[in-house]
Enzyme design. Structure first.
Site, PDB file in Angstrom:
ATOM      1  N   LYS A 167     -14.787  16.920 -10.300  1.00 60.30           N
ATOM      2  CA  LYS A 167     -15.324  17.616 -11.463  1.00 60.30           C
ATOM      3  C   LYS A 167     -16.076  16.585 -12.296  1.00 60.30           C
ATOM      4  O   LYS A 167     -15.792  15.390 -12.214  1.00 60.30           O
ATOM      5  CB  LYS A 167     -14.153  18.196 -12.271  1.00 60.30           C
ATOM      6  N   VAL A 203     -14.550  40.452 -20.663  1.00 58.33           N
ATOM      7  CA  VAL A 203     -15.404  41.182 -19.718  1.00 58.33           C
ATOM      8  C   VAL A 203     -16.779  40.510 -19.665  1.00 58.33           C
ATOM      9  O   VAL A 203     -17.814  41.117 -19.924  1.00 58.33           O
ATOM     10  CB  VAL A 203     -15.501  42.695 -20.051  1.00 58.33           C
TER      11      VAL A 203
HETATM   12  P1  NAD Z   1     -17.915  34.252 -19.141  1.00 61.93           P
HETATM   13  O1  NAD Z   1     -18.166  33.296 -20.226  1.00 61.93           O
HETATM   14  O2  NAD Z   1     -19.050  34.940 -18.498  1.00 61.93           O
HETATM   15  O3  NAD Z   1     -16.893  35.392 -19.629  1.00 61.93           O
HETATM   16  C1  NAD Z   1     -15.776  35.121 -20.402  1.00 61.93           C
HETATM   17  C2  NAD Z   1     -15.651  36.247 -21.427  1.00 61.93           C
HETATM   18  O4  NAD Z   1     -14.431  36.073 -22.112  1.00 61.93           O
HETATM   19  C3  NAD Z   1     -16.765  36.249 -22.468  1.00 61.93           C
HETATM   20  O5  NAD Z   1     -17.337  37.540 -22.565  1.00 61.93           O
HETATM   21  C4  NAD Z   1     -16.063  35.819 -23.751  1.00 61.93           C
HETATM   22  O6  NAD Z   1     -16.615  36.418 -24.909  1.00 61.93           O
HETATM   23  C5  NAD Z   1     -14.660  36.328 -23.492  1.00 61.93           C
HETATM   24  N1  NAD Z   1     -13.618  35.637 -24.262  1.00 61.93           N
HETATM   25  C6  NAD Z   1     -13.560  34.327 -24.635  1.00 61.93           C
HETATM   26  N2  NAD Z   1     -12.444  34.106 -25.325  1.00 61.93           N
HETATM   27  C7  NAD Z   1     -11.770  35.268 -25.384  1.00 61.93           C
HETATM   28  C8  NAD Z   1     -10.543  35.671 -25.945  1.00 61.93           C
HETATM   29  N3  NAD Z   1      -9.761  34.819 -26.612  1.00 61.93           N
HETATM   30  N4  NAD Z   1     -10.169  36.967 -25.816  1.00 61.93           N
HETATM   31  C9  NAD Z   1     -10.948  37.836 -25.167  1.00 61.93           C
HETATM   32  N5  NAD Z   1     -12.131  37.526 -24.617  1.00 61.93           N
HETATM   33  C10 NAD Z   1     -12.526  36.258 -24.721  1.00 61.93           C
HETATM   34  O7  NAD Z   1     -17.030  33.447 -18.075  1.00 61.93           O
HETATM   35  P2  NAD Z   1     -16.680  33.820 -16.573  1.00 61.93           P
HETATM   36  O8  NAD Z   1     -17.657  33.170 -15.678  1.00 61.93           O
HETATM   37  O9  NAD Z   1     -16.405  35.279 -16.450  1.00 61.93           O
HETATM   38  O10 NAD Z   1     -15.330  33.006 -16.412  1.00 61.93           O
HETATM   39  C11 NAD Z   1     -14.132  33.487 -16.977  1.00 61.93           C
HETATM   40  C12 NAD Z   1     -12.976  32.626 -16.509  1.00 61.93           C
HETATM   41  O11 NAD Z   1     -12.956  32.587 -15.074  1.00 61.93           O
HETATM   42  C13 NAD Z   1     -13.060  31.155 -16.951  1.00 61.93           C
HETATM   43  O12 NAD Z   1     -11.757  30.680 -17.143  1.00 61.93           O
HETATM   44  C14 NAD Z   1     -13.684  30.470 -15.750  1.00 61.93           C
HETATM   45  O13 NAD Z   1     -13.357  29.094 -15.706  1.00 61.93           O
HETATM   46  C15 NAD Z   1     -13.021  31.241 -14.619  1.00 61.93           C
HETATM   47  N6  NAD Z   1     -13.757  31.203 -13.351  1.00 61.93           N
HETATM   48  C16 NAD Z   1     -15.028  31.673 -13.273  1.00 61.93           C
HETATM   49  C17 NAD Z   1     -15.695  31.617 -12.053  1.00 61.93           C
HETATM   50  C18 NAD Z   1     -17.089  32.154 -11.905  1.00 61.93           C
HETATM   51  O14 NAD Z   1     -17.529  32.373 -10.753  1.00 61.93           O
HETATM   52  N7  NAD Z   1     -17.826  32.398 -12.974  1.00 61.93           N
HETATM   53  C19 NAD Z   1     -15.055  31.080 -10.934  1.00 61.93           C
HETATM   54  C20 NAD Z   1     -13.732  30.633 -11.038  1.00 61.93           C
HETATM   55  C21 NAD Z   1     -13.088  30.704 -12.262  1.00 61.93           C
END
Ligand code: NAD
Length: 356
Positions: free
Chosen positions: A80, A180
């Site tokens: 990372k 979401v």
């Molecule tokens: P994103 O930023 O697109 O979506 C996250 C959403 O969560 C946002 O809409 C944000 O407003 C909301 N949020 C933030 N804090 C919040 C809270 N306290 N309560 C409710 N909603 C809240 O991110 P993503 O890509 O969907 O990733 C989400 C999680 O999944 C992260 O932990 C990320 O590390 C993990 N992840 C993502 C991927 C990927 O392919 N994008 C892969 C593996 C893991």
């Protein structure tokens, strides 16, 4: 801070620091393990309070990537990188290109990708300086991995239902989704299309409004209420560390299975607490590996069909880990043990090849 002690306590191989005086970039790349192959892991750009916080983060995250790659049966290690963002300094091309040059010095041992604070545009800028980038949009390095992450997590949910001896039928199920955004929205759609009723929350009102409008989810404005909502499956899809002792005590779900990384604030204790409360946990790094499988698969030259098969295999891996969890302190522990076994057998194979 005793850096070598930190490295050796979790088996890290390398931690590199970089400063670019022209742009002010301050960055680190941590390679936790290359036993199974070169290491792919996102670049996080974050306003850390101090350097030691950034060091701890990059070490923790890179170790997590090793387990995620190993559990997904990818011939890849774990790494990372982090960029220490200065207050008010926006991500820009010059900084991203400086980061790309840093990544390039690893000659492909480390492959960077998106993470918090780094989007596909940033990846494209880094890719102007190095071929060792995945996740960029215009350089056709895989694009947005989130649909694969959501699908993999949906497969993990199916495994959880099967493990409990329940019918794998989402109609009649209630799934509560925290966040979401990119992954949570797509996971909500998959569950909804399969017949589930969805409750969702998001701190971003427009993201929640979109989910209500496009998917007909029930909006729960109060985030705390979502975590305690009566549901079959709770899917944390926002931040890490949402499940600690008090939060777990209040859960009213049968299953926790979501896309967020590092859902358990204290993985050992909170994993055991979930088990004690009889709540089945689909380990985060097992069920959310779909995006990594997509990017690593493309990087390794796999066909679309092979990548799809691996994302599908998340269901079987989750089932195996949950079965093994019956004899482990927690599902999290069982998942780490599962990943470590794969790494050890990779190490043994390497030794055998060297000896031969
Ligand atoms: P994103 O930023 O697109 O979506 C996250 C959403 O969560 C946002 O809409 C944000 O407003 C909301 N949020 C933030 N804090 C919040 C809270 N306290 N309560 C409710 N909603 C809240 O991110 P993503 O890509 O969907 O990733 C989400 C999680 O999944 C992260 O932990 C990320 O590390 C993990 N992840 C993502 C991927 C990927 O392919 N994008 C892969 C593996 C893991």
């Amino acid at each position: 801070m005793k850096i070598f002690e930190l490295l050796s306590s979790h088996g890290h191989e390398r931690l590199a620091f970089h400063h670019d005086s022209a742009t002010g970039l301050k960055a680190m790349i941590a390679i936790h393990s290359t036993v199974l192959g070169n290491a792919l892991g996102g670049t996080r750009r974050w306003a850390y309070n101090d350097e030691s916080e950034a060091i701890r983060d990059v070490l923790r995250l890179s170790e997590g990537m090793t387990y995620k790659s190993a559990a997904a049966d990818l011939p890849m290690g774990g790494a990372k990188s982090v960029i220490i963002a200065r207050g008010g300094q926006h991500a820009n091309e010059a900084e991203a290109r400086a980061m790309g040059r840093f990544v390039d010095t690893f000659g492909g041992t480390y492959i960077a990708a998106e993470d918090v604070g780094v989007n596909t545009q940033y990846c494209d800028w880094m890719a102007l300086e190095t071929p060792h980038i995945m996740g960029g949009e215009t350089v056709s390095h895989g694009g947005d991995p989130s649909p694969y992450t959501s699908l993999g997590c949906f497969n993990g949910m199916k495994a959880c239902l099967k493990h409990l001896g329940r019918k794998v039928d989402f109609s009649g199920l209630t799934v509560a989704i925290q966040g979401v955004g990119a992954t949570g929205f797509k996971l909500a759609k998959l569950c909804k299309d399969a017949g589930a009723k969805i409750k969702a929350t998001d701190v971003n009102k427009s993201a929640l409004d979109r989910a209500v409008k496009e998917l007909g989810v029930e909006a729960i404005e109060d985030g705390a209420a979502l975590l305690t909502a009566k549901c079959d499956i709770l899917a944390p899809c926002a931040l890490g560390g949402v499940l600690d002792h008090p939060a777990i005590e209040r859960l009213q779900c049968q299953i926790v299975c979501g896309t967020a990384n590092n859902q358990l604030l204290h993985p050992n204790d909170d994993g055991m607490h979930l088990k004690v409360r009889n709540i089945l946990y689909g380990p985060d790094f097992v069920v959310n590996a779909g995006g990594l499988i997509r990017l690593a698969g493309l990087h390794l030259g796999m066909s679309e069909a092979e990548i799809d098969r691996k994302v599908e295999a998340i269901e079987q891996t989750t089932l195996t880990v949950l079965k093994e969890a019956a004899h482990a302190p927690s599902a999290h522990d069982a998942a780490v043990a599962y990943a470590k076994r794969r790494i050890e057998s990779g190490r043994a194979n390497k030794r055998a090849v060297t000896a031969g």
